[in-house]
Write an enzyme that holds these catalytic residues in place. Sequence first.
Site, mmCIF file in Angstrom:
data_model
loop_
_atom_site.group_PDB
_atom_site.id
_atom_site.type_symbol
_atom_site.label_atom_id
_atom_site.label_comp_id
_atom_site.label_asym_id
_atom_site.label_seq_id
_atom_site.Cartn_x
_atom_site.Cartn_y
_atom_site.Cartn_z
ATOM 1 C CD GLN A 1 30.072 13.858 42.063
ATOM 2 O OE1 GLN A 1 30.977 13.122 41.697
ATOM 3 N NE2 GLN A 1 29.795 14.081 43.340
ATOM 4 C CG HIS B 1 34.091 13.595 37.585
ATOM 5 N ND1 HIS B 1 34.274 13.987 38.889
ATOM 6 C CD2 HIS B 1 33.223 12.559 37.631
ATOM 7 C CE1 HIS B 1 33.554 13.211 39.686
ATOM 8 N NE2 HIS B 1 32.903 12.340 38.952
ATOM 9 C CD GLU C 1 32.162 8.826 37.992
ATOM 10 O OE1 GLU C 1 33.196 9.233 38.552
ATOM 11 O OE2 GLU C 1 31.031 9.040 38.437
ATOM 12 C CG HIS D 1 27.884 11.930 37.407
ATOM 13 N ND1 HIS D 1 28.866 12.682 36.813
ATOM 14 C CD2 HIS D 1 28.452 11.393 38.509
ATOM 15 C CE1 HIS D 1 29.977 12.591 37.512
ATOM 16 N NE2 HIS D 1 29.758 11.819 38.570
ATOM 17 N NE ARG E 1 29.920 18.820 46.782
ATOM 18 C CZ ARG E 1 30.889 19.073 47.671
ATOM 19 N NH1 ARG E 1 31.063 20.272 48.143
ATOM 20 N NH2 ARG E 1 31.683 18.103 48.077
HETATM 21 ZN ZN ZN Z 1 31.439 11.044 39.698
#
Ligand code: ZN
Length: 314
Positions: A94, A96, A114, A171, A191
């Site tokens: 995926q 972001h 993240e 990642h 995704r």
């Molecule tokens: Zn993630």
Amino acid sequence: MEPLFLQPVFKDRIWGGTALQEVFGYDIPTPHTGECWAISAHPNGPSMIVNGPYKGMTLDRLWKEHPELFGNPEGEVFPLLTKILDANMDLSVQVHPNDEYAKVNENGELGKTECWYILDCKQDADMIFGHYALSKEELVQQIKEGKWSELLRRVKIKPGDFFYVPSGTIHALCEGTLVLETQQSSDTTYRVYDYDRKDSAGNLRELHLEKAIDVTTIPHQDTGVAPSFQEQENVTITTFVDSEFFSVYKWEIHGRSIFSFNQQYLLLSVVKGEGSLVHNGEQYGLKKGTHLIVPVGFGEFEINGNCELIVSQA
Ligand code: ZN
């Protein structure tokens, strides 16, 4: 003024397992529990305060009704989200979006940068971190042709490793990995690849290739961060990252350590050992799996014990 202890929210995931119970003693709802939303004000799973004058209140409500505890911040939403993830199976690959893209395309959600602290993993575990395409054309071509093993970049991991995952980084956590994740408070995921897995009804999970290609950083930029270390009395403080979105530290405490924080609130998660927090003559128990927030104006406190904490601030 008291520390704010939080009750986590658990999420059933097809890739989840039982490690959250085995390692942290949590009362998990299903044998496929993938995520513990430990410190969360996100509407999809806000955690609840379990002690003191705000007992029973969710963190999103506390943020709105008592901004003074957080230094009267500008932002409308609590910016961080701390999770523990049990990747019992490979997670889908995926990516972001960043804040600008999410704001326009995801109804004002935050973007999602993240980072991961590897709590535990099986031997020779790895994860997917980035890709090898040098241009957008190459990325699109390799996705179209399903050349995943050539496209996706795998890195070896071990317990204690830390990875900073900026928005735009392709990642995936892989099987047998237990991770503490500190992220922007967002639930937006595109995704890219799901290993062509089918659910029990024979369906593939939806992919979001167009948006994923839009937001992926090309070529991949390796964000290896060099931790720095600081010794204080009975505590080693590791600074993993100090970014525009958050700073993340590890406190390794051996004995009695004194801390003092007034200007900024802190998110604390005990990931190893046990101890106690003492503040204004009150003593609070800490054990592996305890999560709390130290509010603005808290002042001096001590932590006694042998324990390891992951600490973050916005
Ligand atoms: Zn993630």
